[in-house]
Design an enzyme around this catalytic site. Structure first.
Site, PDB file in Angstrom:
ATOM      1  N   SER A 418       1.893   9.566   1.740  1.00 14.17           N
ATOM      2  CA  SER A 418       1.509  10.735   0.934  1.00 14.17           C
ATOM      3  C   SER A 418       2.388  11.920   1.248  1.00 14.17           C
ATOM      4  O   SER A 418       2.420  12.875   0.479  1.00 14.17           O
ATOM      5  CB  SER A 418       0.090  11.189   1.238  1.00 14.17           C
ATOM      6  OG  SER A 418      -0.775  10.167   1.390  1.00 14.17           O
ATOM      7  N   HIS A 439       2.711   5.482  -4.728  1.00 14.98           N
ATOM      8  CA  HIS A 439       1.643   6.314  -4.169  1.00 14.98           C
ATOM      9  C   HIS A 439       0.363   6.140  -4.983  1.00 14.98           C
ATOM     10  O   HIS A 439       0.200   6.723  -6.052  1.00 14.98           O
ATOM     11  CB  HIS A 439       2.092   7.788  -4.149  1.00 14.98           C
ATOM     12  CG  HIS A 439       1.137   8.686  -3.430  1.00 14.98           C
ATOM     13  ND1 HIS A 439       0.681   9.870  -3.939  1.00 14.98           N
ATOM     14  CD2 HIS A 439       0.544   8.550  -2.216  1.00 14.98           C
ATOM     15  CE1 HIS A 439      -0.165  10.414  -3.086  1.00 14.98           C
ATOM     16  NE2 HIS A 439      -0.251   9.638  -2.031  1.00 14.98           N
ATOM     17  N   GLU A 451       1.867   7.298  -8.472  1.00 19.09           N
ATOM     18  CA  GLU A 451       3.125   8.058  -8.499  1.00 19.09           C
ATOM     19  C   GLU A 451       4.246   7.160  -7.977  1.00 19.09           C
ATOM     20  O   GLU A 451       4.116   6.557  -6.909  1.00 19.09           O
ATOM     21  CB  GLU A 451       2.998   9.315  -7.636  1.00 19.09           C
ATOM     22  CG  GLU A 451       2.084  10.354  -8.266  1.00 19.09           C
ATOM     23  CD  GLU A 451       1.859  11.588  -7.383  1.00 19.09           C
ATOM     24  OE1 GLU A 451       1.742  12.689  -7.918  1.00 19.09           O
ATOM     25  OE2 GLU A 451       1.793  11.437  -6.140  1.00 19.09           O
TER      26      GLU A 451
HETATM   27  P1  NAI Z   1      -5.848   3.870   7.652  1.00 20.96           P
HETATM   28  O1  NAI Z   1      -5.760   4.569   8.939  1.00 20.96           O
HETATM   29  O2  NAI Z   1      -7.177   3.694   7.001  1.00 20.96           O
HETATM   30  O3  NAI Z   1      -5.213   2.422   7.780  1.00 20.96           O
HETATM   31  C1  NAI Z   1      -3.995   2.136   8.361  1.00 20.96           C
HETATM   32  C2  NAI Z   1      -4.027   0.671   8.764  1.00 20.96           C
HETATM   33  O4  NAI Z   1      -2.714   0.270   9.126  1.00 20.96           O
HETATM   34  C3  NAI Z   1      -4.919   0.364   9.952  1.00 20.96           C
HETATM   35  O5  NAI Z   1      -5.837  -0.659   9.606  1.00 20.96           O
HETATM   36  C4  NAI Z   1      -3.948  -0.139  11.052  1.00 20.96           C
HETATM   37  O6  NAI Z   1      -4.503  -1.141  11.850  1.00 20.96           O
HETATM   38  C5  NAI Z   1      -2.814  -0.640  10.205  1.00 20.96           C
HETATM   39  N1  NAI Z   1      -1.525  -0.656  10.894  1.00 20.96           N
HETATM   40  C6  NAI Z   1      -0.918   0.352  11.574  1.00 20.96           C
HETATM   41  N2  NAI Z   1       0.275  -0.048  12.025  1.00 20.96           N
HETATM   42  C7  NAI Z   1       0.461  -1.327  11.620  1.00 20.96           C
HETATM   43  C8  NAI Z   1       1.503  -2.271  11.755  1.00 20.96           C
HETATM   44  N3  NAI Z   1       2.608  -1.974  12.399  1.00 20.96           N
HETATM   45  N4  NAI Z   1       1.346  -3.482  11.215  1.00 20.96           N
HETATM   46  C9  NAI Z   1       0.218  -3.806  10.533  1.00 20.96           C
HETATM   47  N5  NAI Z   1      -0.798  -2.940  10.365  1.00 20.96           N
HETATM   48  C10 NAI Z   1      -0.682  -1.706  10.893  1.00 20.96           C
HETATM   49  O7  NAI Z   1      -4.834   4.620   6.676  1.00 20.96           O
HETATM   50  P2  NAI Z   1      -4.922   4.881   5.120  1.00 20.96           P
HETATM   51  O8  NAI Z   1      -5.770   6.059   4.866  1.00 20.96           O
HETATM   52  O9  NAI Z   1      -5.201   3.618   4.425  1.00 20.96           O
HETATM   53  O10 NAI Z   1      -3.433   5.343   4.805  1.00 20.96           O
HETATM   54  C11 NAI Z   1      -2.361   4.431   4.794  1.00 20.96           C
HETATM   55  C12 NAI Z   1      -1.182   5.082   4.097  1.00 20.96           C
HETATM   56  O11 NAI Z   1      -1.569   5.470   2.773  1.00 20.96           O
HETATM   57  C13 NAI Z   1      -0.679   6.357   4.746  1.00 20.96           C
HETATM   58  O12 NAI Z   1       0.716   6.402   4.611  1.00 20.96           O
HETATM   59  C14 NAI Z   1      -1.327   7.469   3.937  1.00 20.96           C
HETATM   60  O13 NAI Z   1      -0.588   8.652   3.926  1.00 20.96           O
HETATM   61  C15 NAI Z   1      -1.335   6.859   2.560  1.00 20.96           C
HETATM   62  N6  NAI Z   1      -2.351   7.341   1.630  1.00 20.96           N
HETATM   63  C16 NAI Z   1      -3.638   7.579   2.028  1.00 20.96           C
HETATM   64  C17 NAI Z   1      -4.575   8.016   1.094  1.00 20.96           C
HETATM   65  C18 NAI Z   1      -5.999   8.215   1.503  1.00 20.96           C
HETATM   66  O14 NAI Z   1      -6.778   8.765   0.702  1.00 20.96           O
HETATM   67  N7  NAI Z   1      -6.404   7.819   2.678  1.00 20.96           N
HETATM   68  C19 NAI Z   1      -4.218   8.271  -0.311  1.00 20.96           C
HETATM   69  C20 NAI Z   1      -2.852   7.917  -0.635  1.00 20.96           C
HETATM   70  C21 NAI Z   1      -1.968   7.504   0.326  1.00 20.96           C
END
Ligand code: NAI
Length: 677
Positions: A418, A439, A451
């Protein structure tokens, strides 16, 4: 067997002397009921009335479906109310002729059968549909700010009873063939291979015609209608205000006042649709429809044929992206570091499929396409790899370094980041041009927009492939520049922060949210912040505040430090039990500051103007489409840029200048307000 070819229709006569009339609109992939298509139908029906075949079966010659509806292009060229009423009355006359045919008439439906297409089917004596899940029957006119106008409001309630009819027309949702059979909308739902036989049988041995009976018939009675109308009005009011969306209210009145006299109701139906279609709401919703079409055309499915998608990171976003892709028919591997996380992904996916797909067989098939993959075995097989791990540069780069050598040569490598510039993330790649942003928004299954983030290094090919991928999974792609907040978070943030500032100044949260709802936003900004999570809001706000020089209200920092993170922690600005907002009462004696709506909305609009000036998106239409589908910005207002033009640029600029005087430089008008004069 004889055959007669017209411009938009083809007529065949078989050896049972049954007329098979194929809709085949010239130079069009789908059938719509344009003026020309209807006029030709009228001629054909007149001819058949003289020739008197055993019966008439209407079906489609297009692969795409039966008939999609009226021709919406014609809504934009209407000269005025009179012109609209003439057009609608003529459509009614054609379908009336169909309804009056002195022979069995059957609509044979495969694929979509919507709006005017559904009304045509309703004018037939019988309806038979393919039971395949691709069959969709509905009257979605309310989504365009009108209601059915070719006799649909007159014919549907007596057929299936008022509650089901109103539910279908007020909700605008499409039904499957099975659901349609259950409520009596169609006579038979049969497998594709049985369709022709079933239609032939129906003509040769016509069963009694369907009509609502018993209590369902009573729901249309003169004495019952006023009571039911009251209830329906109350239900509609929960979802849409009359001054924003007049169509559902007009439809309830039409039925209540005229159902007892169908001939009169036809005339009133035409008059009502003519009034509505010329109003601002319908004109803006038609605009939104075309914006959506324009965004769809940004992705050409032929650019990529994704069979296998690999998603890395099974958190809130990655898990739901993976589940969505599998639901849309792709094979998906989902990778995370922990088994527990992957188990959670599968559980959430199952709940989604049960909700959306319903039939156990389809739910199971989707589950089979979604494969947990802790070791990342899917990487070398995938056509698209989507990274959705923590928002951390080092973690993301380490991951890219590891997977890049394993990727297929032409695989798309996408990130869901993001806030991290793609130019930073791609530094570790040996082929940086392949990295593109996909995105998605939360919740993935609900938010149509994606996006497509283009870094300065991103190749055109990657952008085209990513946009095409979105179309394969039925999402709307919007190419945006890789600049802080891209488009959607960038325009949302100043508006959210202004709402928080108002709350900090002592304006109750409910009052702030109500002001935004009154403007037409789908959810108040305070509740939205709580829903997104105040920690996430704070981190996006910090990034944007540095780049855009906007202050972050202390109140936000204070709540996050106190562990009040919003809905997920049980408390943010509001309190929540089991994820549900605890009712917060409004103090009736409280008088809010007069400029609260202006303060929030002018910051929103000012940021939209800045985004356009900076070329974050290509043009004003795409900005409007992106903001409507990404933030829910009041669709009946046609999008922020359209709202500015319709509301008077000068007047709004003056409002902004007054706000700057009273509240400081965060309201300084962007130079874009003057540029596009
Ligand atoms: P989250 O913290 O819920 O999940 C991240 C996941 O990635 C965790 O389950 C973790 O175990 C896993 N992970 C971390 N490193 C890893 C690796 N090396 N290999 C495999 N798995 C790994 O995060 P979330 O909220 O889902 O965000 C993920 C991405 O999406 C970020 O870049 C965030 O900026 C983006 N994003 C988030 C939004 C939201 O509303 N939460 C909206 C749009 C984009």
């Amino acid at each position: 067997m004889t055959e007669q070819q017209f411009k938009h229709w083809r007529l065949e006569r078989d050896n049972h002397d049954i007329a098979w009339l194929y809709a085949d609109k010239a130079e069009s992939a789908a059938n719509t009921l344009s003026k020309a298509v209807l006029e030709e139908l009228y001629e054909i029906l007149s001819q058949l009335n003289e020739q008197r075949p055993q019966g008439l079966i209407i079906l489609s010659a297009k692969k795409s479906g039966f008939i999609a509806g009226a021709d919406i292009n014609e809504f934009t060229t209407l000269g005025g109310k009179k012109d609209a009423e003439d057009l609608i009355s003529r459509g009614q006359a054609v379908l009336d002729r169909l309804a009056a045919m002195d022979m069995p008439t059957v609509a044979l439906i495969q694929g979509f059968c919507l709006g005017g297409g559904m009304e045509l089917a309703l004018a037939c004596r019988y309806r038979i549909a393919d039971e395949d899940p691709k069959t969709k029957l509905g009257l979605p006119e309310v989504n365009l700010g009108i209601h059915p106008g070719f006799g649909g409001t007159v014919r549907l309630p007596p057929l299936i009873g008022a509650p089901a009819a109103m539910d279908m027309m007020l909700g605008g949702r499409a039904l499957s063939a099975r659901a349609a059979k259950k409520i009596g909308l169609i006579d038979y739902a049969v497998p594709a291979r049985r369709l022709l036989d079933a239609a032939r049988e129906t003509v040769l041995r016509p069963p009694p015609r369907k009509r609502a009976t018993g209590w369902k018939a009573w729901t249309n009675h003169n004495l019952v209608r006023p009571l039911l109308a009251k209830y329906l009005n109350k239900q509609v009011a929960k979802r849409a205000r009359k001054d924003h969306y007049p169509a559902p209210y007009a439809m309830i009145d039409l039925w209540k006042d005229h159902m007892g006299d169908p001939r009169r109701m036809m005339r009133e139906e035409a008059a009502s649709v003519a009034r509505l279609v010329m109003g601002d709401t319908a004109q803006n919703l038609v605009r939104v429809f075309f914006l959506q079409e324009q965004m769809k055309s940004l992705g050409n499915k032929k650019e990529i044929e994704p069979k296998h998608v690999h998603v890395i990171g099974g958190g809130v976003m990655g898990g739901d992206i993976a589940a969505w892709c599998a639901m849309r028919g792709l094979n998906v591997t989902i990778q995370d570091r922990s088994h527990e996380t992957l188990a959670r992904v599968m559980k959430r996916a199952h709940a989604l499929y049960k909700r959306r797909l319903k039939q156990p067989r389809l739910v199971q098939a989707a589950m089979d396409r979604l494969m947990p993959d802790i070791k990342g075995a899917g990487v070398p097989k995938a056509d698209v790899v989507i990274e959705a791990i923590f928002e951390d540069v080092d973690a993301k780069q380490a991951l890219y370094k590891e997977i890049e050598p394993k990727l297929k040569k032409d695989a798309v490598l996408a990130t869901n980041t993001s806030s991290i510039p793609l130019e930073t993330l791609c530094k570790c790649l040996s082929k940086p041009s392949r990295l593109v942003g996909l995105h998605f928004f939360n919740p993935v299954a609900k938010m149509q927009l994606v996006e497509i983030v283009c870094g300065t290094q991103t190749s055109d090919k990657a952008v085209k492939q990513a946009s095409a991928f979105c179309r394969h999974i039925d999402r709307l792609p919007l190419p945006v520049k890789s600049a802080p907040g891209f488009l959607v978070n960038r325009v949302l943030m100043p508006y959210l922060l202004e709402a928080v500032t108002l709350e900090e100044e002592g304006v109750p949260a409910v009052v702030i949210d109500k002001a935004a709802l009154d403007f037409g936003m789908p959810m108040g900004p305070i509740e939205l912040a709580d829903t997104v999570g105040l920690d996430i809001c704070l981190s996006v706000a910090r990034i944007l505040s540095q780049q855009l020089n906007v202050p972050v209200p202390g109140r936000l920092e204070q709540l996050v430090s106190a562990g009040r993170l919003g809905r997920k922690s049980g408390e943010g600005f509001y309190r929540y039990t089991d994820g549900k907002k605890v009712f917060a009462s409004e103090n009736k004696d409280y008088t809010p500051p007069a400029d609260i709506t202006d303060r929030m909305m002018m910051r929103f609009l000012n940021e939209a103007v800045a985004c356009l000036r900076e070329g974050i998106v290509d043009n004003a239409d795409l900005l409007d489409g992106g903001v409507i589908f990404g933030t829910g910005f009041a669709p009946f207002r046609g999008g922020p840029m359209h709202y500015i033009d319709a509301g008077g640029r000068e007047k709004l600029l003056h409002t902004l200048e007054k706000l700057e005087l009273n509240h400081g430089p965060r309201f300084r008008a962007d130079t874009g307000w003057k540029d596009s004069d």
